[in-house]
Structures are given as C-alpha cells and as structure tokens.
Write a protein that holds these residues in place. Sequence first.
Motif, short mmCIF file in Angstrom:
data_model
loop_
_atom_site.label_atom_id
_atom_site.label_comp_id
_atom_site.label_asym_id
_atom_site.label_seq_id
_atom_site.Cartn_x
_atom_site.Cartn_y
_atom_site.Cartn_z
N ASP A 47 34.34 53.08 53.33
CA ASP A 47 33.72 53.87 52.26
C ASP A 47 33.13 53.05 51.11
O ASP A 47 32.56 53.62 50.18
CB ASP A 47 34.73 54.88 51.70
N ARG A 48 33.26 51.71 51.15
CA ARG A 48 32.72 50.90 50.04
C ARG A 48 32.80 49.41 50.39
O ARG A 48 33.48 49.02 51.34
CB ARG A 48 33.48 51.16 48.75
N ILE A 49 32.10 48.62 49.60
CA ILE A 49 32.14 47.17 49.72
C ILE A 49 32.58 46.60 48.38
O ILE A 49 32.05 46.99 47.33
CB ILE A 49 30.76 46.60 50.10
N VAL A 50 33.53 45.67 48.42
CA VAL A 50 34.01 45.00 47.21
C VAL A 50 33.51 43.57 47.25
O VAL A 50 33.81 42.83 48.19
CB VAL A 50 35.55 45.04 47.11
N HIS A 51 32.73 43.18 46.24
CA HIS A 51 32.20 41.81 46.14
C HIS A 51 33.10 40.99 45.24
O HIS A 51 33.53 41.48 44.19
CB HIS A 51 30.77 41.84 45.59
N LEU A 52 33.37 39.76 45.65
CA LEU A 52 34.26 38.88 44.90
C LEU A 52 33.56 37.57 44.58
O LEU A 52 32.89 36.99 45.44
CB LEU A 52 35.52 38.60 45.71
N ASP A 53 33.77 37.10 43.37
CA ASP A 53 33.27 35.81 42.91
C ASP A 53 34.43 34.83 42.79
O ASP A 53 35.61 35.25 42.85
CB ASP A 53 32.58 35.98 41.55
N PRO A 54 34.16 33.54 42.60
CA PRO A 54 35.25 32.56 42.45
C PRO A 54 36.25 32.99 41.37
O PRO A 54 35.87 33.49 40.31
CB PRO A 54 34.51 31.28 42.05
N GLY A 55 37.52 32.85 41.73
CA GLY A 55 38.59 33.23 40.82
C GLY A 55 39.03 34.68 40.95
O GLY A 55 40.00 35.09 40.33
N GLN A 56 38.36 35.46 41.79
CA GLN A 56 38.73 36.85 41.99
C GLN A 56 39.45 37.02 43.33
O GLN A 56 39.22 36.25 44.26
CB GLN A 56 37.50 37.76 41.97
N PHE A 57 40.31 38.04 43.39
CA PHE A 57 41.01 38.31 44.65
C PHE A 57 41.14 39.80 44.87
O PHE A 57 40.95 40.61 43.96
CB PHE A 57 42.38 37.62 44.70
N ILE A 58 41.48 40.14 46.12
CA ILE A 58 41.73 41.53 46.50
C ILE A 58 42.88 41.53 47.51
O ILE A 58 43.01 40.60 48.31
CB ILE A 58 40.47 42.19 47.11
N VAL A 59 43.69 42.57 47.45
CA VAL A 59 44.74 42.77 48.44
C VAL A 59 44.33 43.95 49.31
O VAL A 59 44.01 45.03 48.81
CB VAL A 59 46.10 43.06 47.76
N VAL A 60 44.31 43.72 50.61
CA VAL A 60 44.00 44.77 51.57
C VAL A 60 45.34 45.31 52.09
O VAL A 60 46.11 44.56 52.69
CB VAL A 60 43.14 44.24 52.74
#
Length: 120
Positions: free
Chosen positions: A64-77
């Motif tokens: 349902d969406r795309i999460v864009h990440l730059d250096p220093g960013q994180f995401i937990v799936v």
Amino acid sequence: MQAVDLNEKFAAFDDHWRPRVAARLNGQDLRLVKVQGVFPWHSHAQAEEMFMVWKGRFFVEFRDRIVHLDPGQFIVVPRGIEHRTGAETEAEVMIFEPSEVVNTGDAARSDFTAPQEVMI
C-alpha cells in the motif's frame, strides 16, 4: 573487542544483494549489503527486520505504500508483512535480523537467495 569501521567493511565487497555478517549478538546478525535494483516480494513469518541506510537512498515497498530512506534513517518491518526493497542507484544498508533468517523469506529460492554464513 575492537572498533569496527563500516566504511572498510563495505569497501571489502562489490556484489549486490549478498549480505555479509559483520557481527552476531544475542541470536541476531548485523548484515551489511549493497543493493541496486529491486528485490523480490517476500515476508518473514517469524522475524522482524530492521534496515538502516549507511550510504545512498533505499526504499522498502509495501503493498500500500513505499517508504524512502536516506543515510542515517531506518525502518523496522514487522514479522509477516510482505515487502520488497530496492535502490535506483547503489546503496549500502545494514540489516538487523535473527541469524537464521533467509534473505528471501517465504519466496521461492532464486538467484537472490544468499548464503547466511558469509562473515566479513
């Protein structure tokens, strides 16, 4: 016990989608991977994954969406959530996940399926 230089570790390999284990702790791996292009859709029924960008721009796509990440960013799936990852140009990413996790999860084995025990 010694300091680890992530720039040196990432410089030690060039291939894409082949994670290297940089450290193990409490049943978890810190895996380093270079990515470019798009990884297949998959999920991990029994494990969460954390993706942290070291260099470049990276994305995690959900249905349902795309999460864009730059250096220093994180995401937990969260466990069980279908996703795919990618980068338009080369990105360097750290992945934190249980040691037994296969990178392609529940997807069929393919050229993207990487060996799990490659240490760097």
